[in-house]
Motif scaffolding. Sequence first.
Motif, PDB file in Angstrom:
ATOM      1  N   LEU A  65       0.841  -1.190   0.000  1.00  0.00           N
ATOM      2  CA  LEU A  65       0.000   0.000   0.000  1.00  0.00           C
ATOM      3  C   LEU A  65       0.878   1.243   0.000  1.00  0.00           C
ATOM      4  N   ARG A  66       0.435   2.277  -0.687  1.00  0.00           N
ATOM      5  CA  ARG A  66       1.186   3.528  -0.651  1.00  0.00           C
ATOM      6  C   ARG A  66       1.046   4.163   0.731  1.00  0.00           C
ATOM      7  N   ALA A  67       1.914   5.112   1.021  1.00  0.00           N
ATOM      8  CA  ALA A  67       1.837   5.822   2.296  1.00  0.00           C
ATOM      9  C   ALA A  67       0.470   6.485   2.436  1.00  0.00           C
ATOM     10  N   TYR A  68      -0.038   6.521   3.658  1.00  0.00           N
ATOM     11  CA  TYR A  68      -1.342   7.124   3.912  1.00  0.00           C
ATOM     12  C   TYR A  68      -1.209   8.637   3.740  1.00  0.00           C
ATOM     13  N   ILE A  69      -1.977   9.196   2.794  1.00  0.00           N
ATOM     14  CA  ILE A  69      -1.770  10.590   2.418  1.00  0.00           C
ATOM     15  C   ILE A  69      -2.740  11.551   3.097  1.00  0.00           C
ATOM     16  N   TRP A  70      -3.695  11.042   3.881  1.00  0.00           N
ATOM     17  CA  TRP A  70      -4.781  11.881   4.385  1.00  0.00           C
ATOM     18  C   TRP A  70      -4.493  12.412   5.789  1.00  0.00           C
ATOM     19  N   ASP A  71      -5.007  13.604   6.022  1.00  0.00           N
ATOM     20  CA  ASP A  71      -4.888  14.227   7.333  1.00  0.00           C
ATOM     21  C   ASP A  71      -5.923  13.609   8.279  1.00  0.00           C
ATOM     22  N   LEU A  72      -5.443  12.995   9.353  1.00  0.00           N
ATOM     23  CA  LEU A  72      -6.335  12.269  10.255  1.00  0.00           C
ATOM     24  C   LEU A  72      -7.251  13.187  11.056  1.00  0.00           C
ATOM     25  N   THR A  73      -6.815  14.396  11.339  1.00  0.00           N
ATOM     26  CA  THR A  73      -7.653  15.317  12.114  1.00  0.00           C
ATOM     27  C   THR A  73      -8.896  15.722  11.327  1.00  0.00           C
ATOM     28  N   SER A  74      -8.725  16.129  10.085  1.00  0.00           N
ATOM     29  CA  SER A  74      -9.886  16.512   9.277  1.00  0.00           C
ATOM     30  C   SER A  74     -10.753  15.306   8.962  1.00  0.00           C
ATOM     31  N   LEU A  75     -10.135  14.132   8.802  1.00  0.00           N
ATOM     32  CA  LEU A  75     -10.914  12.912   8.579  1.00  0.00           C
ATOM     33  C   LEU A  75     -11.800  12.622   9.781  1.00  0.00           C
ATOM     34  N   GLN A  76     -11.241  12.717  10.978  1.00  0.00           N
ATOM     35  CA  GLN A  76     -12.025  12.411  12.171  1.00  0.00           C
ATOM     36  C   GLN A  76     -13.114  13.445  12.407  1.00  0.00           C
ATOM     37  N   GLU A  77     -12.854  14.685  12.084  1.00  0.00           N
ATOM     38  CA  GLU A  77     -13.877  15.717  12.246  1.00  0.00           C
ATOM     39  C   GLU A  77     -15.083  15.430  11.351  1.00  0.00           C
ATOM     40  N   LEU A  78     -14.812  15.073  10.100  1.00  0.00           N
ATOM     41  CA  LEU A  78     -15.912  14.727   9.195  1.00  0.00           C
ATOM     42  C   LEU A  78     -16.638  13.482   9.665  1.00  0.00           C
ATOM     43  N   ARG A  79     -15.866  12.457  10.059  1.00  0.00           N
ATOM     44  CA  ARG A  79     -16.480  11.209  10.489  1.00  0.00           C
ATOM     45  C   ARG A  79     -17.387  11.435  11.696  1.00  0.00           C
ATOM     46  N   SER A  80     -16.940  12.242  12.648  1.00  0.00           N
ATOM     47  CA  SER A  80     -17.735  12.503  13.846  1.00  0.00           C
ATOM     48  C   SER A  80     -19.061  13.167  13.493  1.00  0.00           C
ATOM     49  N   GLY A  81     -19.010  14.129  12.556  1.00  0.00           N
ATOM     50  CA  GLY A  81     -20.243  14.781  12.140  1.00  0.00           C
ATOM     51  C   GLY A  81     -21.179  13.833  11.420  1.00  0.00           C
ATOM     52  N   TYR A  82     -20.641  13.024  10.525  1.00  0.00           N
ATOM     53  CA  TYR A  82     -21.472  12.055   9.802  1.00  0.00           C
ATOM     54  C   TYR A  82     -22.015  10.992  10.750  1.00  0.00           C
ATOM     55  N   GLU A  83     -21.204  10.585  11.717  1.00  0.00           N
ATOM     56  CA  GLU A  83     -21.639   9.585  12.686  1.00  0.00           C
ATOM     57  C   GLU A  83     -22.810  10.108  13.519  1.00  0.00           C
ATOM     58  N   SER A  84     -22.768  11.361  13.904  1.00  0.00           N
ATOM     59  CA  SER A  84     -23.874  11.954  14.668  1.00  0.00           C
ATOM     60  C   SER A  84     -25.156  11.934  13.850  1.00  0.00           C
ATOM     61  N   GLU A  85     -25.050  12.235  12.558  1.00  0.00           N
ATOM     62  CA  GLU A  85     -26.218  12.173  11.680  1.00  0.00           C
ATOM     63  C   GLU A  85     -26.696  10.729  11.517  1.00  0.00           C
ATOM     64  N   PHE A  86     -25.750   9.824  11.374  1.00  0.00           N
ATOM     65  CA  PHE A  86     -26.071   8.401  11.224  1.00  0.00           C
ATOM     66  C   PHE A  86     -26.861   7.881  12.421  1.00  0.00           C
ATOM     67  N   GLN A  87     -26.505   8.293  13.613  1.00  0.00           N
ATOM     68  CA  GLN A  87     -27.139   7.781  14.829  1.00  0.00           C
ATOM     69  C   GLN A  87     -28.613   8.144  14.924  1.00  0.00           C
ATOM     70  N   GLN A  88     -29.034   9.154  14.185  1.00  0.00           N
ATOM     71  CA  GLN A  88     -30.426   9.586  14.248  1.00  0.00           C
ATOM     72  C   GLN A  88     -31.354   8.713  13.396  1.00  0.00           C
ATOM     73  N   LEU A  89     -30.784   7.841  12.591  1.00  0.00           N
ATOM     74  CA  LEU A  89     -31.586   7.023  11.674  1.00  0.00           C
ATOM     75  C   LEU A  89     -32.029   5.723  12.344  1.00  0.00           C
ATOM     76  N   ASP A  90     -33.256   5.304  12.097  1.00  0.00           N
ATOM     77  CA  ASP A  90     -33.776   4.070  12.677  1.00  0.00           C
ATOM     78  C   ASP A  90     -33.277   2.829  11.940  1.00  0.00           C
TER      79      ASP A  90
END
Length: 239
Positions: A170-195
């Motif tokens: 695999l190539r070196a991981y090129i993504w910034d983990l802080t911005s990734l986690q910020e997006l994931r946290s927001g999407y996860e909060s939205e996800f939790q509202q779904l039945d």
Amino acid sequence: MFSTLPALANASSIKPAAEPQPVIPDSFIRAETDRMFAGITQRSGGINKLWKVRRPVALDQQPVIRINRDTLYIGAVVDTEGGASFTLPEMPEMPEMPDDRYSSVMMIDNDHYTSQVIYVPGTYQIAQDTKYVLVGARFHIKDPQDEAEIQLLNQLQDQFVITANNTDLLRAYIWDLTSLQELRSGYESEFQQLDQYASDWMGPRGKVNEETRHLASAGAWGLLPEQDATYINYSGHHD
């Protein structure tokens, strides 16, 4: 129990590039899948090598978000360049058990699409939708307390075979983990509202909802398509 950064691919398991790229909504799914592929490869010991979950996973040790506790897993990130295949073995028979045990194999490409889910034992070619594809198998545990059954399934795991003609790292991981986690946290909060999970979150390219499938990547990465599994979203009033 919810997690914004599953232990399977935590920050310490990834070596980022010298100048990590910020993750934006358009790159979130690829960045999250790159992260998961890196973690699975670390656990398995390399490309085309199998990571085997030998026992039911404890609730406080989930290596991927919302993991099943009634299945044992096998996973491998496979280099499909030049061709690759897997072999799903025949399910063993035990006198005290009917031979209707659930098993399946799914293939997830680097953009979190799945081209096919396999149920019938045999040898299958792995689709080359992207250079790297996750091959993941599930085997049903009928009685998690039965050591004989667990040992039987472990033997079955050892008969699962990956064959590949290429083994690029695999190539070196090129993504910034802080911005990734910020997006994931927001999407996860939205996800939790779904039945219930949406019916068009997972499947082949061109047959999924491109407007909302980022929620599945954040809250249920590795899920099966709707025709293969139904998911009900329930948090038990936990955070």
